[in-house]
Design a protein around this motif. Sequence first.
Motif, short mmCIF file in Angstrom:
data_model
loop_
_atom_site.label_atom_id
_atom_site.label_comp_id
_atom_site.label_asym_id
_atom_site.label_seq_id
_atom_site.Cartn_x
_atom_site.Cartn_y
_atom_site.Cartn_z
N ALA A 1 1.65 1.84 -3.40
CA ALA A 1 0.37 2.52 -4.30
C ALA A 1 0.40 3.85 -3.97
O ALA A 1 -0.06 4.62 -4.82
CB ALA A 1 -0.85 1.70 -3.72
N GLY B 1 -7.15 4.25 -2.92
CA GLY B 1 -6.32 3.61 -4.16
C GLY B 1 -7.02 4.38 -5.62
O GLY B 1 -6.33 4.42 -6.53
N HIS C 1 -0.02 -0.10 -9.71
CA HIS C 1 -0.19 1.17 -10.13
C HIS C 1 -1.69 1.09 -10.57
O HIS C 1 -2.14 0.44 -11.55
CB HIS C 1 0.59 1.74 -11.08
N MET C 2 -2.74 1.64 -10.05
CA MET C 2 -4.29 1.65 -10.33
C MET C 2 -4.58 1.58 -11.67
O MET C 2 -5.09 0.95 -12.50
CB MET C 2 -4.89 2.26 -9.23
N TRP D 1 0.84 -1.16 0.07
CA TRP D 1 -0.28 -0.02 0.09
C TRP D 1 0.90 1.20 0.10
O TRP D 1 0.46 2.42 -0.59
CB TRP D 1 -0.94 -0.09 1.24
N SER E 1 3.88 -3.76 -5.65
CA SER E 1 2.94 -2.94 -5.54
C SER E 1 2.05 -2.87 -6.82
O SER E 1 2.50 -3.32 -7.80
CB SER E 1 2.89 -1.65 -4.83
#
Length: 443
Positions: A169, A322, A192-193, A166, A190
């Motif tokens: 993110a 996010g 990357h949205m 997180w 992680s």
Amino acid sequence: MAFTTYLAQVLGLLHGSLTLLYLSYRAWVDGVSQEASISEKTYHDLWDLEDDKHNHNFLSTSTGLQLHYLTNTKTESTKKLVVLLHGFPDSVHVYRHLLASQRLVDSQTKLVALGLPGYGGSDSPENFQASTIMNAMIEAIVKLKTRHLSSEFQKPGSCILLGHDWGGAIAYRLASETEGLVDRVVVLNSLHMPHTKAKVQLHLSKAVTHFSNWRSQPWQNLHDLQAAYTELQPIFMFNLPYPLKTLSLGLQYITQYCHTFLSSSSYAKHVIAAAANGPSEAEATSKTPKGQTYGPSVVARAKSSPSNAWLQRIRIYREGLGRDSWSANNITKEFVSQSQRQVGKEGVFKYPMTIIFGLDDLAFNLDIVLEGLEQFFPAKTAVPGQGSQILRLPGQSHWFFTQARGAEIVEKALLGLLDGNGSGMKAEMKQEVARGEVEIASH
């Protein structure tokens, strides 16, 4: 098409819910109260502020949120600064191996492991919405630069932001939605949205196509049903309902499993668990030599039962951090103009990036979170620095840097990136590359 889309989503939801129910059952059978057996001495060694071997420090944001952090040296001003953001359900102590690096101390690099709001020794925020957390992180980084990075050394390449899970993110969002905050962003395992969302939609589209073929001739096209399920498998986690109190035991079971997987002994497992839990009630009222102490929300968490503390931590998944847009405050707007936020929604990074990824990750599907990520990297001519890189680590797990060998790889990456000559990282990792422990792709 509407029916098959609905069916794909229902099956993804069913798959995820059944998995969570199974994990909850395993948690009930195996017992999730093992943290209760952790000795008070273990908590004391990690969280007692009077014993300052960990260099405990605090800073406050404009909203009064007090954040806890650890440093690798007591020296206040330094030539180079690396801010470390941990993930779920960890705390600042997850970076204990990096904080112990003598090479980084000798290179006059100050490491700051910053506790996320609501975790470890940091205050709990009113909510975990994007505006709350993003503004708090930007304010904290600005204060850390002012406090620890000598003005005479504030030059390109002197400040790196590193995040895991997180924390990664958040680092990804800062990399695509701010400018001028740091000099480089490093992310460990992680997502990357914007990249993940596009990949999820691609898998759903493929699943829908397979479902359509199966519907036309159910008995003849059973292979399409299997193919659709295969497409949905890696994305079920994104279709789960909000975690319920009873089902949160399943998530806690996963964490305990990971603690066991990472631990070489029962004692090591207890240390990892105590680090993730945060201060116990005995340490929550301790004070640093400067008279600083944990905030009242940290004390309240220490007095709560493990399940309540757990429900506090899973809010980071539930409240839009996010994915939601956010508004800059008076302090952060210098780094986040309206036009920058609009560009940032597309996910293109504004800083040179270094992605370090353990390929044996139980938490993520590599196709969804890693492959194709380089399309979001900035052009070398668009940002100062040494370009961007993806480092793939065969045989390494989601928490690879919590082991001595993984931490050494991150240490070498940081030393190479901070040396300023553009080729330092590859030189640092020459042996690891030759042994096949690290694969470096430059972009």
